[in-house]
Design a protein around this motif. Structure first.
Motif, PDB file in Angstrom:
ATOM      1  N   ASP A 111      -0.349  -4.207   6.083  1.00 32.37           N
ATOM      2  CA  ASP A 111      -0.832  -3.706   7.378  1.00 32.37           C
ATOM      3  C   ASP A 111      -2.293  -4.100   7.625  1.00 32.37           C
ATOM      4  O   ASP A 111      -3.014  -3.421   8.360  1.00 32.37           O
ATOM      5  CB  ASP A 111      -0.706  -2.172   7.454  1.00 32.37           C
ATOM      6  CG  ASP A 111       0.740  -1.699   7.612  1.00 32.37           C
ATOM      7  OD1 ASP A 111       1.642  -2.547   7.719  1.00 32.37           O
ATOM      8  OD2 ASP A 111       0.951  -0.467   7.610  1.00 32.37           O
TER       9      ASP A 111
ATOM     10  N   HIS B 192       4.670  -4.766  10.024  1.00 35.68           N
ATOM     11  CA  HIS B 192       5.192  -4.456  11.358  1.00 35.68           C
ATOM     12  C   HIS B 192       5.104  -5.704  12.230  1.00 35.68           C
ATOM     13  O   HIS B 192       4.058  -6.350  12.276  1.00 35.68           O
ATOM     14  CB  HIS B 192       4.404  -3.298  11.977  1.00 35.68           C
ATOM     15  CG  HIS B 192       4.317  -2.116  11.048  1.00 35.68           C
ATOM     16  ND1 HIS B 192       5.318  -1.181  10.958  1.00 35.68           N
ATOM     17  CD2 HIS B 192       3.382  -1.775  10.118  1.00 35.68           C
ATOM     18  CE1 HIS B 192       4.986  -0.281  10.033  1.00 35.68           C
ATOM     19  NE2 HIS B 192       3.819  -0.625   9.506  1.00 35.68           N
TER      20      HIS B 192
ATOM     21  N   ASP C 286       5.543   4.715   5.453  1.00 38.32           N
ATOM     22  CA  ASP C 286       6.476   3.723   6.000  1.00 38.32           C
ATOM     23  C   ASP C 286       6.637   2.501   5.092  1.00 38.32           C
ATOM     24  O   ASP C 286       7.362   1.571   5.432  1.00 38.32           O
ATOM     25  CB  ASP C 286       6.042   3.296   7.412  1.00 38.32           C
ATOM     26  CG  ASP C 286       4.603   2.817   7.470  1.00 38.32           C
ATOM     27  OD1 ASP C 286       3.762   3.357   6.724  1.00 38.32           O
ATOM     28  OD2 ASP C 286       4.302   1.902   8.250  1.00 38.32           O
ATOM     29  N   HIS C 287       5.964   2.519   3.932  1.00 40.14           N
ATOM     30  CA  HIS C 287       6.099   1.415   2.976  1.00 40.14           C
ATOM     31  C   HIS C 287       6.667   1.874   1.638  1.00 40.14           C
ATOM     32  O   HIS C 287       7.149   1.060   0.858  1.00 40.14           O
ATOM     33  CB  HIS C 287       4.740   0.716   2.778  1.00 40.14           C
ATOM     34  CG  HIS C 287       4.255   0.073   4.033  1.00 40.14           C
ATOM     35  ND1 HIS C 287       4.239  -1.295   4.210  1.00 40.14           N
ATOM     36  CD2 HIS C 287       3.818   0.612   5.199  1.00 40.14           C
ATOM     37  CE1 HIS C 287       3.794  -1.558   5.441  1.00 40.14           C
ATOM     38  NE2 HIS C 287       3.530  -0.423   6.055  1.00 40.14           N
TER      39      HIS C 287
ATOM     40  N   HIS D 153       0.845  -1.194   0.000  1.00 36.39           N
ATOM     41  CA  HIS D 153       0.000   0.000   0.000  1.00 36.39           C
ATOM     42  C   HIS D 153       0.883   1.248   0.000  1.00 36.39           C
ATOM     43  O   HIS D 153       2.099   1.140   0.077  1.00 36.39           O
ATOM     44  CB  HIS D 153      -1.011  -0.006   1.151  1.00 36.39           C
ATOM     45  CG  HIS D 153      -0.422  -0.011   2.540  1.00 36.39           C
ATOM     46  ND1 HIS D 153       0.371  -1.030   3.015  1.00 36.39           N
ATOM     47  CD2 HIS D 153      -0.526   0.878   3.562  1.00 36.39           C
ATOM     48  CE1 HIS D 153       0.714  -0.773   4.270  1.00 36.39           C
ATOM     49  NE2 HIS D 153       0.190   0.387   4.631  1.00 36.39           N
TER      50      HIS D 153
HETATM   51 ZN   LIG Z   1       2.877   0.312   7.922  1.00 35.17          ZN
END
Ligand SMILES: [Zn+2]
Ligand SMILES: [Zn+2]
Length: 234
Positions: free
Chosen positions: A173, A212, A68-69, A64
């Motif tokens: 996620d 995560h 953070d990706h 996605h």
């Molecule tokens: Zn994430």
């Protein structure tokens, strides 16, 4: 922290509170997700540790479009020339580098704190161009084949990717695995997020990797079933 083998052919690369996964396939290397910004050295180091060169990274698949990706995505593409893949609903966030769609913290105090601490919709990333749209329901014929499963809720353009040769589910996620399987820090739409969790719990797979938390190396789908298929689950 260095990369770690999950199962044969799959390594997890810590990218600063987020994970990326490197798959060693017959057609070269494939990376799932690109972590926070300025973490490209972790990926390049992992590639070299496998005895490969950066140009052998052929594919970069994003679960996605969150910061953070995608953070190190542009830098990784510059170094490797990898082709990029993302669901069309998230492509505009990646290609502009933000802002990002807002999320509501997931239920519970800890997630409220983490969401406010870690997720900033107004954040800006280096934009990364997407070469190919991920189409749900189609097999992506790289690295021996991935199913593409649309799993909105946390993020409208999120996909989960079962890697068929290794029976590994890359869950993005949809959930985390920190102190057990649990919710992501937030949702754009909680009901859709729950439906996506149940959708993954209906599948059969051996291992699982998460954006995560720790990967699960075996018997992963029974853990998903226990968490999201019994009647008392949230
Ligand atoms: Zn994430
Ligand atoms: Zn996310």
């Amino acid at each position: 922290m260095a990369m770690k083998r999950v199962i044969k052919g799959v390594h997890v690369i810590p990218m600063g509170m987020a994970n990326a996964f490197l798959i060693d396939g017959d057609d070269g290397l494939t990376l799932i997700d690109a972590g926070y910004p300025n973490k490209e050295a972790a990926v390049l180091g992992a590639i070299r540790a496998l005895g490969r060169s950066p140009r052998q990274l052929k594919h970069l698949i994003f679960t996605h479009g969150h910061p953070d990706h995608i953070g190190s995505g542009a830098a990784i593409v510059r170094e490797t020339g990898a082709r990029t893949y993302m669901h069309p609903l998230d492509t505009p966030m990646a290609e502009t580098g933000g802002p990002f769609r807002p999320m509501t913290p997931a239920p519970g105090l800890l997630r409220r704190i983490l969401c406010n601490l870690l997720y900033h919709p107004e954040e800006r990333m280096e934009p990364v161009a997407i070469n190919e749209p991920l189409t749900a329901g189609k097999i992506l014929s790289i690295a021996g084949g991935f199913d593409v499963i649309h799993t909105p809720g946390h993020c409208a353009g999120q996909v989960a990717l079962p890697w068929l040769p290794g029976r590994v589910l890359f869950a993005g996620d949809v959930c985390m695995n920190i102190m057990g399987l649990s919710d992501p820090v937030g949702f754009e739409n909680l009901a859709e997020g729950r439906a996506s969790q149940r959708k993954l719990a209906s599948l059969s797979f051996d291992a699982a990797g998460f954006g995560h938390g720790e990967p699960i190396a075996s018997d992963a789908s029974s853990r998903f079933r226990n968490k999201w298929c019994n009647k008392t689950a949230a």
